[in-house]
Design a protein around this motif. Structure first.
Motif, PDB file in Angstrom:
ATOM      1  N   ALA A  64     -24.829 -62.622 -48.974  1.00 30.29           N
ATOM      2  CA  ALA A  64     -24.134 -63.115 -47.769  1.00 30.29           C
ATOM      3  C   ALA A  64     -22.905 -62.266 -47.456  1.00 30.29           C
ATOM      4  O   ALA A  64     -22.656 -61.935 -46.296  1.00 30.29           O
ATOM      5  CB  ALA A  64     -23.741 -64.580 -47.952  1.00 30.29           C
ATOM      6  N   SER A  65     -22.150 -61.894 -48.465  1.00 30.13           N
ATOM      7  CA  SER A  65     -20.949 -61.102 -48.207  1.00 30.13           C
ATOM      8  C   SER A  65     -21.306 -59.712 -47.689  1.00 30.13           C
ATOM      9  O   SER A  65     -20.561 -59.128 -46.912  1.00 30.13           O
ATOM     10  CB  SER A  65     -20.081 -60.990 -49.459  1.00 30.13           C
ATOM     11  N   ASN A  66     -22.441 -59.178 -48.101  1.00 28.62           N
ATOM     12  CA  ASN A  66     -22.862 -57.870 -47.614  1.00 28.62           C
ATOM     13  C   ASN A  66     -23.352 -57.912 -46.177  1.00 28.62           C
ATOM     14  O   ASN A  66     -23.438 -56.885 -45.521  1.00 28.62           O
ATOM     15  CB  ASN A  66     -23.955 -57.282 -48.492  1.00 28.62           C
ATOM     16  N   ALA A  67     -23.686 -59.077 -45.702  1.00 32.42           N
ATOM     17  CA  ALA A  67     -24.152 -59.209 -44.325  1.00 32.42           C
ATOM     18  C   ALA A  67     -23.004 -59.431 -43.349  1.00 32.42           C
ATOM     19  O   ALA A  67     -23.211 -59.415 -42.139  1.00 32.42           O
ATOM     20  CB  ALA A  67     -25.156 -60.363 -44.225  1.00 32.42           C
ATOM     21  N   VAL A  68     -21.801 -59.623 -43.858  1.00 30.57           N
ATOM     22  CA  VAL A  68     -20.650 -59.948 -43.013  1.00 30.57           C
ATOM     23  C   VAL A  68     -19.655 -58.785 -43.012  1.00 30.57           C
ATOM     24  O   VAL A  68     -19.174 -58.393 -44.075  1.00 30.57           O
ATOM     25  CB  VAL A  68     -19.949 -61.233 -43.530  1.00 30.57           C
ATOM     26  N   PRO A  69     -19.343 -58.251 -41.828  1.00 32.51           N
ATOM     27  CA  PRO A  69     -18.331 -57.187 -41.788  1.00 32.51           C
ATOM     28  C   PRO A  69     -16.990 -57.702 -42.325  1.00 32.51           C
ATOM     29  O   PRO A  69     -16.609 -58.837 -42.115  1.00 32.51           O
ATOM     30  CB  PRO A  69     -18.206 -56.860 -40.292  1.00 32.51           C
ATOM     31  N   GLY A  70     -16.310 -56.846 -43.050  1.00 35.46           N
ATOM     32  CA  GLY A  70     -15.007 -57.224 -43.594  1.00 35.46           C
ATOM     33  C   GLY A  70     -15.057 -57.717 -45.023  1.00 35.46           C
ATOM     34  O   GLY A  70     -14.045 -57.715 -45.706  1.00 35.46           O
ATOM     35  N   THR A  71     -16.214 -58.163 -45.488  1.00 33.60           N
ATOM     36  CA  THR A  71     -16.336 -58.619 -46.874  1.00 33.60           C
ATOM     37  C   THR A  71     -17.365 -57.809 -47.644  1.00 33.60           C
ATOM     38  O   THR A  71     -17.637 -58.106 -48.802  1.00 33.60           O
ATOM     39  CB  THR A  71     -16.732 -60.108 -46.943  1.00 33.60           C
ATOM     40  N   ARG A  72     -17.926 -56.809 -47.011  1.00 33.53           N
ATOM     41  CA  ARG A  72     -18.992 -56.025 -47.630  1.00 33.53           C
ATOM     42  C   ARG A  72     -18.508 -55.340 -48.910  1.00 33.53           C
ATOM     43  O   ARG A  72     -17.514 -54.658 -48.916  1.00 33.53           O
ATOM     44  CB  ARG A  72     -19.498 -54.978 -46.643  1.00 33.53           C
ATOM     45  N   GLY A  73     -19.239 -55.555 -49.990  1.00 39.84           N
ATOM     46  CA  GLY A  73     -18.977 -54.876 -51.245  1.00 39.84           C
ATOM     47  C   GLY A  73     -17.954 -55.521 -52.150  1.00 39.84           C
ATOM     48  O   GLY A  73     -17.828 -55.145 -53.310  1.00 39.84           O
ATOM     49  N   TRP A  74     -17.209 -56.475 -51.662  1.00 45.51           N
ATOM     50  CA  TRP A  74     -16.120 -57.038 -52.458  1.00 45.51           C
ATOM     51  C   TRP A  74     -16.599 -57.809 -53.669  1.00 45.51           C
ATOM     52  O   TRP A  74     -15.864 -57.939 -54.634  1.00 45.51           O
ATOM     53  CB  TRP A  74     -15.250 -57.952 -51.617  1.00 45.51           C
ATOM     54  N   LEU A  75     -17.806 -58.321 -53.647  1.00 47.78           N
ATOM     55  CA  LEU A  75     -18.266 -59.101 -54.789  1.00 47.78           C
ATOM     56  C   LEU A  75     -18.811 -58.241 -55.929  1.00 47.78           C
ATOM     57  O   LEU A  75     -19.159 -58.767 -56.978  1.00 47.78           O
ATOM     58  CB  LEU A  75     -19.308 -60.136 -54.351  1.00 47.78           C
ATOM     59  N   ALA A  76     -18.860 -56.943 -55.752  1.00 43.64           N
ATOM     60  CA  ALA A  76     -19.344 -56.077 -56.832  1.00 43.64           C
ATOM     61  C   ALA A  76     -18.431 -56.166 -58.050  1.00 43.64           C
ATOM     62  O   ALA A  76     -18.901 -56.241 -59.189  1.00 43.64           O
ATOM     63  CB  ALA A  76     -19.445 -54.631 -56.350  1.00 43.64           C
ATOM     64  N   VAL A  77     -17.132 -56.177 -57.827  1.00 46.88           N
ATOM     65  CA  VAL A  77     -16.187 -56.189 -58.946  1.00 46.88           C
ATOM     66  C   VAL A  77     -16.219 -57.520 -59.692  1.00 46.88           C
ATOM     67  O   VAL A  77     -16.401 -57.528 -60.917  1.00 46.88           O
ATOM     68  CB  VAL A  77     -14.767 -55.824 -58.468  1.00 46.88           C
ATOM     69  N   PRO A  78     -16.067 -58.676 -59.016  1.00 46.59           N
ATOM     70  CA  PRO A  78     -16.115 -59.926 -59.797  1.00 46.59           C
ATOM     71  C   PRO A  78     -17.480 -60.194 -60.411  1.00 46.59           C
ATOM     72  O   PRO A  78     -17.556 -60.789 -61.487  1.00 46.59           O
ATOM     73  CB  PRO A  78     -15.736 -61.013 -58.791  1.00 46.59           C
ATOM     74  N   THR A  79     -18.542 -59.748 -59.762  1.00 43.60           N
ATOM     75  CA  THR A  79     -19.872 -59.949 -60.337  1.00 43.60           C
ATOM     76  C   THR A  79     -20.022 -59.146 -61.617  1.00 43.60           C
ATOM     77  O   THR A  79     -20.581 -59.621 -62.596  1.00 43.60           O
ATOM     78  CB  THR A  79     -20.962 -59.547 -59.322  1.00 43.60           C
ATOM     79  N   ALA A  80     -19.498 -57.939 -61.627  1.00 43.63           N
ATOM     80  CA  ALA A  80     -19.579 -57.107 -62.833  1.00 43.63           C
ATOM     81  C   ALA A  80     -18.658 -57.612 -63.930  1.00 43.63           C
ATOM     82  O   ALA A  80     -19.009 -57.559 -65.107  1.00 43.63           O
ATOM     83  CB  ALA A  80     -19.223 -55.660 -62.485  1.00 43.63           C
ATOM     84  N   ASN A  81     -17.485 -58.108 -63.545  1.00 37.78           N
ATOM     85  CA  ASN A  81     -16.492 -58.557 -64.526  1.00 37.78           C
ATOM     86  C   ASN A  81     -16.845 -59.877 -65.182  1.00 37.78           C
ATOM     87  O   ASN A  81     -16.701 -60.039 -66.380  1.00 37.78           O
ATOM     88  CB  ASN A  81     -15.119 -58.713 -63.871  1.00 37.78           C
ATOM     89  N   ALA A  82     -17.224 -60.857 -64.395  1.00 38.62           N
ATOM     90  CA  ALA A  82     -17.249 -62.226 -64.887  1.00 38.62           C
ATOM     91  C   ALA A  82     -18.625 -62.873 -64.887  1.00 38.62           C
ATOM     92  O   ALA A  82     -18.737 -64.074 -64.769  1.00 38.62           O
ATOM     93  CB  ALA A  82     -16.303 -63.075 -64.038  1.00 38.62           C
ATOM     94  N   SER A  83     -19.660 -62.080 -65.007  1.00 38.39           N
ATOM     95  CA  SER A  83     -20.975 -62.708 -65.001  1.00 38.39           C
ATOM     96  C   SER A  83     -21.915 -61.962 -65.932  1.00 38.39           C
ATOM     97  O   SER A  83     -21.603 -60.881 -66.422  1.00 38.39           O
ATOM     98  CB  SER A  83     -21.559 -62.710 -63.588  1.00 38.39           C
ATOM     99  N   THR A  84     -23.062 -62.559 -66.130  1.00 37.49           N
ATOM    100  CA  THR A  84     -24.096 -61.929 -66.940  1.00 37.49           C
ATOM    101  C   THR A  84     -25.208 -61.376 -66.066  1.00 37.49           C
ATOM    102  O   THR A  84     -26.291 -61.074 -66.551  1.00 37.49           O
ATOM    103  CB  THR A  84     -24.684 -62.947 -67.936  1.00 37.49           C
ATOM    104  N   VAL A  85     -24.943 -61.239 -64.776  1.00 36.49           N
ATOM    105  CA  VAL A  85     -25.933 -60.716 -63.841  1.00 36.49           C
ATOM    106  C   VAL A  85     -26.255 -59.271 -64.217  1.00 36.49           C
ATOM    107  O   VAL A  85     -25.359 -58.469 -64.462  1.00 36.49           O
ATOM    108  CB  VAL A  85     -25.397 -60.788 -62.389  1.00 36.49           C
ATOM    109  N   SER A  86     -27.543 -58.959 -64.258  1.00 41.01           N
ATOM    110  CA  SER A  86     -27.944 -57.595 -64.582  1.00 41.01           C
ATOM    111  C   SER A  86     -27.758 -56.690 -63.367  1.00 41.01           C
ATOM    112  O   SER A  86     -27.704 -57.150 -62.225  1.00 41.01           O
ATOM    113  CB  SER A  86     -29.410 -57.564 -65.017  1.00 41.01           C
ATOM    114  N   ALA A  87     -27.667 -55.394 -63.624  1.00 43.44           N
ATOM    115  CA  ALA A  87     -27.505 -54.420 -62.542  1.00 43.44           C
ATOM    116  C   ALA A  87     -28.677 -54.459 -61.560  1.00 43.44           C
ATOM    117  O   ALA A  87     -28.456 -54.418 -60.343  1.00 43.44           O
ATOM    118  CB  ALA A  87     -27.313 -53.021 -63.113  1.00 43.44           C
ATOM    119  N   PRO A  88     -29.923 -54.567 -62.017  1.00 43.74           N
ATOM    120  CA  PRO A  88     -31.022 -54.640 -61.047  1.00 43.74           C
ATOM    121  C   PRO A  88     -30.963 -55.891 -60.162  1.00 43.74           C
ATOM    122  O   PRO A  88     -31.242 -55.813 -58.957  1.00 43.74           O
ATOM    123  CB  PRO A  88     -32.284 -54.647 -61.919  1.00 43.74           C
TER     124      PRO A  88
END
Length: 182
Positions: A115-139
């Protein structure tokens, strides 16, 4: 009169086409900042390519792939190398915005990335918290990024095609000399 940014965009599109779109969207996806306005470059590339489906597909694919590659590189850099991109002056994201992005991810998970990637102004911002605070895999992150980037590029494609159709209609109605003079 065409401004200097527009002249640069048109020159890049004319010379490099979809490669320029890929590079600008990859840099934007990696939160490096706006070297050139990505939205304007995309629309200019669609208009330059024409309104045929086959001609605009490489531009669409380059934008989606570029944004996904840029965000995925950022994700891997943060996760693997414990990088803090917000400490760099080149990255235009402050700690307050990063905290807001973290709350979004905590509440909604991977759909928040799309959702954030679909909205101008918030694109890409969740990459950092997703990498820092989750167990989500890169794929899995890359797929969520791709989905949101495809929605964003699809909306930009609609704008580009609308501009292209209007330009074609204006050329047909008023002649290419008059439209070029505008």
């Amino acid at each position: 009169m065409i401004g200097p940014h527009a002249e640069t965009l048109l020159a890049l599109v004319g010379t490099y086409g979809a490669v320029a779109v890929f590079a600008v969207f990859a840099l934007e996806g990696a939160l490096v900042g706006k070297v050139l306005p990505a939205r304007t470059l995309f629309v200019a590339a669609v208009v330059a390519a024409g309104v045929e489906t086959v001609a605009v597909l490489p531009v669409f694919a380059a934008a989606v792939t570029g944004a996904t590659v840029g965000q995925s590189l950022l994700f891997v850099g943060v996760r693997r190398f414990d990088a803090d991109p917000t400490s760099l002056p080149l990255v235009p994201v402050g700690k307050a915005r990063l905290d807001g992005a973290t709350r979004w991810f905590d509440r909604w998970g991977l759909p928040a990335v799309a959702a954030s990637n679909a909205v101008p102004g918030t694109r890409g911002w969740l990459a950092v918290p997703t990498a820092n605070a989750s167990t989500v895999s890169a794929p899995r992150f890359a797929v969520a990024s791709l989905v949101g980037s495809a929605a964003y590029a699809g909306a930009l494609l609609a704008v580009g095609l609308a501009v292209g159709f209007e330009l074609d209609g204006a050329v047909g109605a008023y002649g290419s000399e008059l439209v070029a003079a505008l």
